[in-house]
Design a protein around this motif. Sequence first.
Motif, PDB file in Angstrom:
ATOM      1  N   TYR A  44       5.491  42.924  63.087  1.00 17.05           N
ATOM      2  CA  TYR A  44       5.355  41.735  63.928  1.00 17.05           C
ATOM      3  C   TYR A  44       6.531  40.779  63.694  1.00 17.05           C
ATOM      4  CZ  TYR A  44       3.368  37.644  66.192  1.00 17.05           C
ATOM      5  OH  TYR A  44       3.171  36.560  67.018  1.00 17.05           O
ATOM      6  N   ALA A  45       6.901  40.589  62.437  1.00 15.49           N
ATOM      7  CA  ALA A  45       8.026  39.702  62.111  1.00 15.49           C
ATOM      8  C   ALA A  45       9.307  40.171  62.793  1.00 15.49           C
ATOM      9  CB  ALA A  45       8.216  39.649  60.599  1.00 15.49           C
ATOM     10  N   GLY A  46       9.529  41.471  62.824  1.00 17.35           N
ATOM     11  CA  GLY A  46      10.738  42.001  63.454  1.00 17.35           C
ATOM     12  C   GLY A  46      10.800  41.708  64.935  1.00 17.35           C
ATOM     13  N   TRP A  47       9.684  41.846  65.626  1.00 14.29           N
ATOM     14  CA  TRP A  47       9.684  41.600  67.065  1.00 14.29           C
ATOM     15  C   TRP A  47       9.788  40.117  67.401  1.00 14.29           C
ATOM     16  CZ3 TRP A  47      11.157  44.798  70.505  1.00 14.29           C
ATOM     17  CH2 TRP A  47      11.089  46.171  70.223  1.00 14.29           C
ATOM     18  N   ARG A  48       9.274  39.282  66.526  1.00 11.94           N
ATOM     19  CA  ARG A  48       9.363  37.842  66.777  1.00 11.94           C
ATOM     20  C   ARG A  48      10.650  37.238  66.219  1.00 11.94           C
ATOM     21  NH1 ARG A  48       7.381  36.319  70.862  1.00 11.94           N
ATOM     22  NH2 ARG A  48       7.037  34.193  70.156  1.00 11.94           N
ATOM     23  N   GLY A  49      11.403  38.020  65.448  1.00  8.46           N
ATOM     24  CA  GLY A  49      12.648  37.512  64.879  1.00  8.46           C
ATOM     25  C   GLY A  49      12.428  36.428  63.854  1.00  8.46           C
ATOM     26  N   ALA A  66       7.178  43.374  80.584  1.00  9.27           N
ATOM     27  CA  ALA A  66       7.570  41.962  80.457  1.00  9.27           C
ATOM     28  C   ALA A  66       7.451  41.497  79.015  1.00  9.27           C
ATOM     29  CB  ALA A  66       6.693  41.094  81.360  1.00  9.27           C
ATOM     30  N   ALA A  67       6.403  41.938  78.338  1.00 11.21           N
ATOM     31  CA  ALA A  67       6.235  41.567  76.934  1.00 11.21           C
ATOM     32  C   ALA A  67       7.432  42.050  76.111  1.00 11.21           C
ATOM     33  CB  ALA A  67       4.931  42.137  76.386  1.00 11.21           C
ATOM     34  N   ARG A  68       7.878  43.261  76.355  1.00 10.17           N
ATOM     35  CA  ARG A  68       9.053  43.776  75.640  1.00 10.17           C
ATOM     36  C   ARG A  68      10.274  42.910  75.941  1.00 10.17           C
ATOM     37  NH1 ARG A  68      10.480  48.744  73.248  1.00 10.17           N
ATOM     38  NH2 ARG A  68      12.648  48.598  72.583  1.00 10.17           N
ATOM     39  N   TYR A  69      10.443  42.550  77.190  1.00  7.79           N
ATOM     40  CA  TYR A  69      11.573  41.713  77.615  1.00  7.79           C
ATOM     41  C   TYR A  69      11.574  40.383  76.857  1.00  7.79           C
ATOM     42  CZ  TYR A  69      14.658  39.296  80.966  1.00  7.79           C
ATOM     43  OH  TYR A  69      15.680  38.592  81.570  1.00  7.79           O
ATOM     44  N   HIS A  70      10.386  39.819  76.647  1.00  6.73           N
ATOM     45  CA  HIS A  70      10.254  38.531  75.966  1.00  6.73           C
ATOM     46  C   HIS A  70      10.009  38.683  74.453  1.00  6.73           C
ATOM     47  CE1 HIS A  70      10.297  36.377  79.739  1.00  6.73           C
ATOM     48  NE2 HIS A  70       9.279  37.051  80.196  1.00  6.73           N
ATOM     49  N   GLN A 127      11.206  55.862  79.138  1.00  6.53           N
ATOM     50  CA  GLN A 127      12.230  55.510  78.156  1.00  6.53           C
ATOM     51  C   GLN A 127      11.657  55.671  76.750  1.00  6.53           C
ATOM     52  OE1 GLN A 127      15.445  54.858  78.444  1.00  6.53           O
ATOM     53  NE2 GLN A 127      15.633  54.588  76.236  1.00  6.53           N
ATOM     54  N   PRO A 128      12.112  56.665  75.983  1.00  9.30           N
ATOM     55  CA  PRO A 128      11.620  56.811  74.612  1.00  9.30           C
ATOM     56  C   PRO A 128      11.819  55.518  73.826  1.00  9.30           C
ATOM     57  CG  PRO A 128      12.899  58.736  75.253  1.00  9.30           C
ATOM     58  CD  PRO A 128      13.061  57.717  76.360  1.00  9.30           C
ATOM     59  N   GLY A 129      10.779  55.115  73.100  1.00 11.20           N
ATOM     60  CA  GLY A 129      10.839  53.885  72.328  1.00 11.20           C
ATOM     61  C   GLY A 129      10.399  52.649  73.097  1.00 11.20           C
ATOM     62  N   ALA A 130      10.041  52.825  74.377  1.00 11.20           N
ATOM     63  CA  ALA A 130       9.653  51.667  75.193  1.00 11.20           C
ATOM     64  C   ALA A 130       8.380  50.999  74.695  1.00 11.20           C
ATOM     65  CB  ALA A 130       9.481  52.080  76.654  1.00 11.20           C
ATOM     66  N   LEU A 131       7.613  51.696  73.854  1.00 10.34           N
ATOM     67  CA  LEU A 131       6.383  51.116  73.314  1.00 10.34           C
ATOM     68  C   LEU A 131       6.502  50.780  71.828  1.00 10.34           C
ATOM     69  CD1 LEU A 131       3.627  53.344  74.981  1.00 10.34           C
ATOM     70  CD2 LEU A 131       4.425  51.073  75.684  1.00 10.34           C
ATOM     71  N   ASP A 132       7.721  50.639  71.343  1.00 11.70           N
ATOM     72  CA  ASP A 132       7.889  50.279  69.930  1.00 11.70           C
ATOM     73  C   ASP A 132       7.324  48.899  69.625  1.00 11.70           C
ATOM     74  OD1 ASP A 132       9.099  52.689  69.492  1.00 11.70           O
ATOM     75  OD2 ASP A 132      11.137  51.895  69.277  1.00 11.70           O
ATOM     76  N   HIS A 133       7.174  48.070  70.645  1.00 14.20           N
ATOM     77  CA  HIS A 133       6.619  46.724  70.453  1.00 14.20           C
ATOM     78  C   HIS A 133       5.090  46.716  70.554  1.00 14.20           C
ATOM     79  CE1 HIS A 133       6.382  47.179  74.725  1.00 14.20           C
ATOM     80  NE2 HIS A 133       6.018  45.934  74.960  1.00 14.20           N
ATOM     81  N   ALA A 134       4.475  47.903  70.619  1.00 17.72           N
ATOM     82  CA  ALA A 134       3.027  47.994  70.825  1.00 17.72           C
ATOM     83  C   ALA A 134       2.360  48.782  69.711  1.00 17.72           C
ATOM     84  CB  ALA A 134       2.732  48.659  72.173  1.00 17.72           C
ATOM     85  N   VAL A 135       1.154  48.330  69.346  1.00 20.07           N
ATOM     86  CA  VAL A 135       0.289  49.079  68.438  1.00 20.07           C
ATOM     87  C   VAL A 135      -1.010  49.389  69.171  1.00 20.07           C
ATOM     88  CG1 VAL A 135       1.227  48.145  66.286  1.00 20.07           C
ATOM     89  CG2 VAL A 135      -0.655  46.958  67.432  1.00 20.07           C
ATOM     90  N   ALA A 136      -1.685  50.440  68.725  1.00 21.42           N
ATOM     91  CA  ALA A 136      -2.963  50.817  69.324  1.00 21.42           C
ATOM     92  C   ALA A 136      -4.077  50.008  68.680  1.00 21.42           C
ATOM     93  CB  ALA A 136      -3.214  52.304  69.132  1.00 21.42           C
ATOM     94  N   GLY A 137      -4.811  49.271  69.495  1.00 23.41           N
ATOM     95  CA  GLY A 137      -5.853  48.400  68.956  1.00 23.41           C
ATOM     96  C   GLY A 137      -7.054  49.147  68.440  1.00 23.41           C
ATOM     97  N   LEU A 186       1.564  59.681  71.938  1.00 26.74           N
ATOM     98  CA  LEU A 186       2.423  58.500  71.838  1.00 26.74           C
ATOM     99  C   LEU A 186       2.770  58.154  70.393  1.00 26.74           C
ATOM    100  CD1 LEU A 186       0.694  56.203  74.498  1.00 26.74           C
ATOM    101  CD2 LEU A 186       2.801  57.528  74.760  1.00 26.74           C
ATOM    102  N   GLY A 187       2.192  58.846  69.431  1.00 25.50           N
ATOM    103  CA  GLY A 187       2.458  58.561  68.028  1.00 25.50           C
ATOM    104  C   GLY A 187       1.863  57.247  67.569  1.00 25.50           C
ATOM    105  N   LYS A 188       0.716  56.868  68.135  1.00 23.81           N
ATOM    106  CA  LYS A 188       0.068  55.598  67.793  1.00 23.81           C
ATOM    107  C   LYS A 188      -1.215  55.850  67.005  1.00 23.81           C
ATOM    108  CE  LYS A 188       2.960  53.104  70.298  1.00 23.81           C
ATOM    109  NZ  LYS A 188       3.978  52.240  69.637  1.00 23.81           N
TER     110      LYS A 188
END
Length: 336
Positions: free
Chosen positions: A53-58, A239-243, A265-275, A290-292
Amino acid sequence: MPAPFTTLSDFRNMLVQMPGSEAVAIAQATTRNGQLTKPPGALGRLEDLAIWYAGWRGDPRPVIAAPQVIIFAGNHGVCAQGVSAFPAEVTAQMVANFEHGGAAINQLAKAMGARMDVHALSLDRPTQDFTQGPAMTEAELLSALNIGWNAVDPQADLLVTGEMGIGNTTSAAALAAALFGGTGADWAGRGTGVDDAGLARKVAAVDAGLALHAPADPLAALRCLGGRELAAMAGAMAAARYHRIPVILDGFICTAAAAVLDRLQPGALDHAVAGHLSVEGAHQRLLDALGKVPLLSLGLRLGEGSGAALAIGVLQSAVACHSGMASFAEAGVSDA
């Protein structure tokens, strides 16, 4: 802000250029994690979640203050094949329930401190029965992707997308089969609780759709076999990935929509986890593809974003521990 795409080709190209996770924030969060007052690895997967989470939020010491839950609703022409235990009118009735705060997802979003929005997509105009023709035109698909994109609040710091649409487990099963191979029997489940005859009709509908369309790429599969709410979820997750907003995936239908991005696009869901892991049909198979690895497994099959909304609490707890705990030095505790 308007979506930065006006054609399906634009959408494909945009996914290639999406931002990634911030390496510096990951490194700093990892260092911080090693200094917290606990034995190394003692918080298990919570530690990995917080660093992710820290990585995606910078931000190496982030907080989750503005989660957003968005429910998209659509109607499906394939219901004409007798694939659901409920009539299509229930979609609009449940949208009204969402809007009046009476559904399970309303309670879960409130409990997690999440903003909740509802978007109904042309409920008076179901998609075409995909056993007879493409579910959507290109213009309809683009419209749904745009609605999903524009529904995301750029100031949100976590996103859950949910859905409502009688017949949409059939659509999701057909989409999964088109994306990953297999037949209706491999992917179709009982959805709203259909009996054996209803399940057989779902399997037959999926197989008929696959035979009719044989879609050449993931967006063609979404157009021919999907639904407006599935497309809107895909647009919202893009959009979430974009932001750089992390995403928690819900059950089978949401995951099938997300899989379109992954296949494009491989890796397009790197910003997502399976709930969570749903008991619906082939959700586990879809997550494996999906490797989740799901955060929760509670026997849920409601949809509405409910399992993902519950998982907000897991991610909030992970981030709270990571950012709020004292280091050994701060607490005056020996780390020897």
